[in-house]
Design a protein around this motif. Structure first.
Motif, PDB file in Angstrom:
ATOM      1  N   ASP A   1      42.956  42.653  50.160  1.00 37.61           N
ATOM      2  CA  ASP A   1      43.492  43.935  49.701  1.00 37.61           C
ATOM      3  C   ASP A   1      43.167  44.176  48.224  1.00 37.61           C
ATOM      4  O   ASP A   1      43.076  45.337  47.781  1.00 37.61           O
ATOM      5  N   ALA A   2      43.001  43.098  47.474  1.00 42.94           N
ATOM      6  CA  ALA A   2      42.704  43.211  46.040  1.00 42.94           C
ATOM      7  C   ALA A   2      41.208  43.267  45.770  1.00 42.94           C
ATOM      8  O   ALA A   2      40.789  43.180  44.611  1.00 42.94           O
TER       9      ALA A   2
ATOM     10  N   ILE B   1      47.409  39.074  41.224  1.00 40.04           N
ATOM     11  CA  ILE B   1      48.138  39.664  42.349  1.00 40.04           C
ATOM     12  C   ILE B   1      49.588  39.183  42.312  1.00 40.04           C
ATOM     13  O   ILE B   1      49.860  37.988  42.190  1.00 40.04           O
TER      14      ILE B   1
ATOM     15  N   LEU C   1      46.858  33.548  43.703  1.00 39.39           N
ATOM     16  CA  LEU C   1      47.314  34.923  43.503  1.00 39.39           C
ATOM     17  C   LEU C   1      47.419  35.237  42.019  1.00 39.39           C
ATOM     18  O   LEU C   1      47.004  36.319  41.557  1.00 39.39           O
TER      19      LEU C   1
ATOM     20  N   HIS D   1      58.410  37.612  50.892  1.00 44.33           N
ATOM     21  CA  HIS D   1      57.801  36.421  51.504  1.00 44.33           C
ATOM     22  C   HIS D   1      58.233  35.184  50.719  1.00 44.33           C
ATOM     23  O   HIS D   1      57.862  35.003  49.552  1.00 44.33           O
TER      24      HIS D   1
ATOM     25  N   GLU E   1      44.825  37.875  53.239  1.00 41.31           N
ATOM     26  CA  GLU E   1      45.087  39.306  53.353  1.00 41.31           C
ATOM     27  C   GLU E   1      45.332  39.920  51.979  1.00 41.31           C
ATOM     28  O   GLU E   1      44.831  41.005  51.657  1.00 41.31           O
ATOM     29  N   LEU E   2      46.097  39.218  51.146  1.00 44.82           N
ATOM     30  CA  LEU E   2      46.409  39.725  49.817  1.00 44.82           C
ATOM     31  C   LEU E   2      45.167  39.770  48.941  1.00 44.82           C
ATOM     32  O   LEU E   2      44.959  40.728  48.183  1.00 44.82           O
TER      33      LEU E   2
ATOM     34  N   PRO F   1      52.987  38.189  44.053  1.00 45.29           N
ATOM     35  CA  PRO F   1      53.322  37.705  45.399  1.00 45.29           C
ATOM     36  C   PRO F   1      54.231  38.692  46.112  1.00 45.29           C
ATOM     37  O   PRO F   1      55.003  39.411  45.486  1.00 45.29           O
ATOM     38  N   PRO F   2      54.154  38.760  47.431  1.00 43.55           N
ATOM     39  CA  PRO F   2      55.007  39.681  48.194  1.00 43.55           C
ATOM     40  C   PRO F   2      56.476  39.372  47.952  1.00 43.55           C
ATOM     41  O   PRO F   2      56.904  38.215  48.083  1.00 43.55           O
TER      42      PRO F   2
ATOM     43  N   HIS G   1      51.139  38.923  54.716  1.00 50.86           N
ATOM     44  CA  HIS G   1      51.516  38.085  53.586  1.00 50.86           C
ATOM     45  C   HIS G   1      50.597  36.893  53.386  1.00 50.86           C
ATOM     46  O   HIS G   1      50.803  36.111  52.456  1.00 50.86           O
TER      47      HIS G   1
ATOM     48  N   TYR H   1      48.634  28.790  46.951  1.00 49.11           N
ATOM     49  CA  TYR H   1      48.938  30.194  47.258  1.00 49.11           C
ATOM     50  C   TYR H   1      49.365  30.945  45.992  1.00 49.11           C
ATOM     51  O   TYR H   1      48.716  31.931  45.603  1.00 49.11           O
TER      52      TYR H   1
END
Length: 992
Positions: A129-130, A364, A359, A370, A125-126, A366-367, A121, A355
């Motif tokens: 991944d993108a 992106i 994102l 999280h 990392e996010l 958000p998780p 999270h 954050y």
């Protein structure tokens, strides 16, 4: 419509993100003005590249870091959570290690000592991944050494340059290899602070910030060449300590010297790095595709590392503090297509907002599982109005620094209001930042409705985030948010009546068996009496300095009667002046300096005289006929009647000479007690077995009082010396008028004759022990009666002040305090004087009357000290210590006065340094409700007493094996306060 507005047009679908996250850079530590008024160093800074960034983008002047120290903010960046939620509430270093400094009454909760650890999270990392290339350059300090979090590559960074688990470099110089060994010229030595991964620069004449900039620029080149969007966290170790100059830039600062010039070069080095990074974006043609944000991880250092205390002006205090200087930081945002060049949005922003903002910029989501505390700032960056929000901070730790607000706290800001809950107390402060950005006026009492609203908002904020507060050491329970502010009455007047050497045993409200003090007792009957009040250092000047500063003797520097009070140390009268109090000091001062912080003062030179005393003031020196206790009160009442401003609250410090040695009674009491036999204390004949320091003292009534000076026995009837105090007595008596001298002789002539007759009888006693006992008792009666006669005059004059208050109609909202600088031996252990930590000297009378607040007849059992007066007066007046002041060591007594207290200290500490006169060895000690432990370092002697079974302290049980566990615990508590071993009579020994 909103979605359309927030859709950005970049040359690429995903913008590059460059975060320049400087370390310890204060709100105004660049030439970009965060405040409309210029700060002291604005003209000194050379930061043209940061200025250019501000001109091209938006400057957010209401922006904050997530925490007042580094690791919490850095963890918030990658998690989007406030430190209250992720619980990395302090800086980390080693696995499982709590780096908090010890606090005398609080300990931190169970917090995340290891810092950030791997998680899918994390922002990085996010982004990775993108499709983002994630790059870390410089200071990491996300997680502790020996954990996965110490390496940014375990936290979602594809590239890590020079980041690890430490938050500062050993050195900024390549010639030092950025290492401890190079800095100290000790080859082979390793340090946890050595900067890793820059071996190619070792031995070179390059500054750390420059090396990091080179590496960052190379990474930008790689990302641009690969046509890959990147997120770069450029975090130069600068401007964190150690303060080390970039020598090539020193010539730019001819007006600065030493560490200030060095610090300026550190700031300029950061600016040069900013310039290099911006230029590299432009050279690669990606400037318009890159979001650039410049900020700091916490407020600027102030008053440490050689930096001036006013560096963060107009903000109060600095890094680590609950005040604005600890968390308000520079924010500059250049977001092509979104920010308006040169704009100054007023929206509030905080580190964990980055954050969700980053994102959103990257497209992106958000998780979903999280929890985050930040908000998307894109609309704020554009300049849209922001709905009022609540942001908060939580640092339940004592930091390794001193300064205003640097103590365990929780705080919130909502709109323009800021509420601080200091865990020690606890106590609450409220500020209107729109009109008081420097947090100089605590409005918690003046704005009870706002305070109540903010307290409820704080409670909700803390509950939602699971915020942990400090743990009370005694109860083991966490500090809670108070239901209400303890005292909301109008700011009270304060009359502080301070006698000299008044034993609690000589106050009938304290249970005296030897005298009555009806007027002092009125304070107790109409207010409160403190059953366990103590001094911190049992001689005159140190005690007075403690009262004024709220600091222990080793902190304020007055460790004996020969030292001058440092005028730069803040005192509470000055603080009260700042918030509109009219202040006066009348009577005994005894601090070898002119009183500061007083609108009016008239004081006795030195100890002063009982008859025809001299007084000095700003107008000069004058002698006033009469008796000193009456005159001191006359002067005080005259000030109240003719100089007091009727529309302002006032502080009057009325400080008597009496009953200090040599105990000369006033005219009205010359013949009192003639037919009274004062009860002899049960320990008068103590031989001090098992107490080596007591055996060495020189303050017995039998052997160390002077016949003429102390006991008023003339040469015809006693043993009068031709030098020293007996000789001084002739000058003392010469101050009397003819009538006063006649009255004096009329009182003492028959007593002296009776004394001589008694001595003649004693000399006929054959048993030497019986004769010695008789002589001790005889001299005791001479001493104690004069002492009590002086007390009677003090009591009368307390009554005059109380009567004036009642007549003037000011009683209800005037806090009256009666106390003494220390206690006194009234024959206990055969002694007069004070100094020792034994109860008669340690314990002081303390009585308070405040009809609008204190219930009549209140008895307070908690352990209090003269350290507590200053914080009490500061709180009830709405005053506050100045920026970067050393935190007061005491605690406000207001919770005890109102009965609104859940916890309180369970021990008090004592220190004494002055061996002469009276040959009392230097010592330190700790006293709880039951136990007392004392240490005499020059004698290498410990004394330990059980006050429940041995209240007269006759049996030293320091060597009792049955008490070993208790003694070890108390030794540990005492030694935990020591900065260094207490080995000399003048060595400061406690932590400041």
């Amino acid at each position: 419509m909103i979605t359309t507005l927030l859709t950005l047009t970049f040359a690429t679908t995903q913008p590059n993100i460059l975060l320049i996250h400087v370390d310890d850079l204060g709100w105004q530590d660049t030439a970009v003005r965060m405040h409309l008024e210029s700060a002291p160093y604005h003209d000194a800074w050379r930061t043209p590249h940061i200025e250019r960034l501000a001109a091209d983008g938006a400057v957010l002047t209401n922006a904050y870091s997530s925490g007042p120290v580094c690791t919490p903010s850095r963890v918030s960046l990658l998690t989007g959570q406030t430190p209250a939620r992720h619980r990395t509430t302090f800086w980390t270093l080693r696995k499982g290690k709590d780096n908090s400094r010890k606090h005398p009454r609080l300990r931190p909760p169970a917090w995340n000592t290891d810092g950030l650890q791997p998680s899918p999270h994390h922002l990085t990392e996010l982004l990775q991944d993108a499709g983002y290339r994630t790059i870390h350059v410089g200071k990491a300090h996300f997680g502790a050494h020996d954990t996965a979090g110490s390496d940014p590559k375990n936290l979602g960074f594809e590239v890590n340059i020079a980041g690890h688990g430490s938050g500062a470099p050993s050195s900024y110089l390549g010639t030092h290899n950025f290492s401890h060994a190079g800095k100290r010229n000790k080859p082979g030595e390793k340090s946890v602070w050595d900067v890793p991964g820059l071996e190619s620069y070792h031995g070179q004449k390059i500054y750390l910030t420059e090396a990091l900039s080179e590496q960052a620029c190379a990474e930008i080149d790689r990302a641009a060449k690969d046509d890959t969007p990147f997120f770069m966290n450029f975090a130069p170790y600068a401007v964190h300590t150690p303060v080390m100059a970039n020598d090539r830039l020193l010539e730019h600062y001819p007006g600065l010297e030493g560490r200030e010039a060095a610090y300026a070069t550190m700031v300029e080095s950061v600016d040069n790095a900013v310039g290099d990074l911006l230029a590299r974006l432009e050279a690669n043609g990606i400037a318009d595709d890159t979001i650039v944000i410049f900020t700091s991880d916490n407020g600027g250092v102030s008053g440490r590392a050689g930096r001036p205390k006013d560096r963060n002006t107009p903000l109060r205090s600095g890094k680590s503090s609950a005040y604005e200087g600890g968390t308000r930081v520079p924010w500059i945002v250049r977001w092509p297509g979104l920010t308006t060049p040169g704009s100054r949005p007023e929206a509030m922003a905080v580190t964990h907002d980055l954050y969700p903002t980053f994102l959103a910029a990257a497209g992106i989501s958000p998780p979903p599982k999280h929890l985050t505390d930040g908000i998307d700032l894109r609309a704020a960056f554009r300049g849209d109005d922001q709905t009022p929000r609540t942001i908060g901070w939580n640092q339940p730790h004592q930091v390794h620094a001193d300064g205003a607000g640097i103590e365990p706290f929780t705080s919130i800001r909502h709109d323009d209001w800021k509420l601080i809950l200091f865990h020690d107390g606890p106590r609450v402060e409220l500020y209107d930042l729109a009109n008081d950005i420097g947090e100089q006026h605590n409005l918690s009492s003046e704005q009870p409705e706002v305070t109540a609203d903010m307290i409820e908002r704080m409670r909700v904020w803390m509950t939602d985030r699971g915020a942990q507060t400090s743990i009370d050491i005694d109860s083991g329970k966490p500090i809670t948010v108070p239901e209400t502010v303890g005292i909301t009455a109008a700011r009270p007047n304060i009359i502080f009546i301070y006698s000299d050497d008044h034993s609690a045993e000589a106050v009938s409200a304290h249970g005296s068996k030897i005298t009555q003090t009806p007027n002092i007792d009125r304070i107790a009957a109409e207010g409160a009496v403190f059953d366990n009040a103590f001094c911190t250092n049992g001689i005159c000047a140190p005690a007075r300095a403690v009262v004024l500063t709220g600091l222990h003797s080793h902190q304020n520097g007055i460790i004996d009667n020969a030292t001058r009070l440092d005028p730069t140390i803040p005192t509470f009268p000055s603080m009260l002046q700042e918030v509109g109090y009219q202040t006066a000091m009348i009577g005994k001062w005894h601090l070898r300096s002119d009183p500061a912080g007083f609108d009016h003062w008239e004081v006795l030179p030195g100890q002063g005289h009982y008859y025809a005393p001299d007084f000095r003031s700003e107008s000069g020196r004058r002698r006033i006929d009469g008796y000193v206790t009456d005159i001191t009160t006359d002067l005080a009442l005259d000030w109240l009647n003719h100089q007091r401003h009727p529309d302002r609250p006032f502080l009057l410090m009325l400080q008597h000479k009496a009953p200090h040695r040599n105990w000369m009674p006033g005219p009205e009491y010359l013949h009192s007690l003639d037919d009274t036999e004062i009860p002899v204390p049960s320990t008068l004949l103590d031989t001090w077995a098992g107490r080596p320091a007591a055996q060495l003292q020189e303050m017995t009534i039998a052997d160390h009082t002077f016949d003429f000076y102390d006991l008023k026995i003339d040469a015809k009837h006693g043993d009068v010396e031709d030098a020293g105090p007996d000789k001084w007595m002739h000058d003392v008596l010469a101050r009397m008028s003819d009538q006063q001298r006649a009255d004096w002789n009329d009182a003492y002539a028959p007593r002296n004759a009776a004394y001589a007759a008694s001595m003649e009888h004693i000399q006929q006693i054959e048993d030497p022990d019986e004769a010695a006992t008789a002589q001790k008792e005889l001299r005791y009666q001479r001493y104690i009666k004069d002492y009590l006669r002086c007390i009677a005059s003090v009591d009368d004059n307390v009554g005059r002040v109380l009567d004036w208050l009642d007549t003037s109609g000011l009683s209800d909202n005037t806090l009256v305090i009666y106390t003494s600088d220390q206690g006194f031996f009234l024959g206990e252990h055969g002694w007069y004087d004070k100094r020792f930590m034994y109860e008669p000297s340690l314990k002081v009378p303390l009585l308070m009357r405040w009809p609008s607040v204190i219930e009549p007849g209140t008895r307070i059992k908690e352990l209090v000290q003269n350290l507590d007066f200053a914080p009490t007066f500061v709180e009830i007046s709405g005053a506050k210590p100045p920026m970067d002041a050393v935190p007061m060591a005491g605690a406000s007594l207001t919770p005890l006065l109102t009965g609104d207290h859940a916890t309180w200290r369970d021990a008090v500490f004592y220190e004494y340094y002055e061996p002469m006169p009276h040959a009392v060895a230097a010592h330190i000690g700790i006293r709880t409700d039951r136990w007392k432990l004392m240490y005499f370092p020059d004698l290498e002697s410990w004394e330990f007493f059980d006050l429940h079974t041995d209240p007269e302290e006759m049996h030293n049980i320091a060597g009792d094996p049955a008490q070993a566990e208790t003694i070890a615990l108390l030794k540990s508590r005492l030694e935990s306060q020591m900065l260094e071993p207490f080995t000399t009579t003048r060595a400061p020994y406690l932590q400041p």
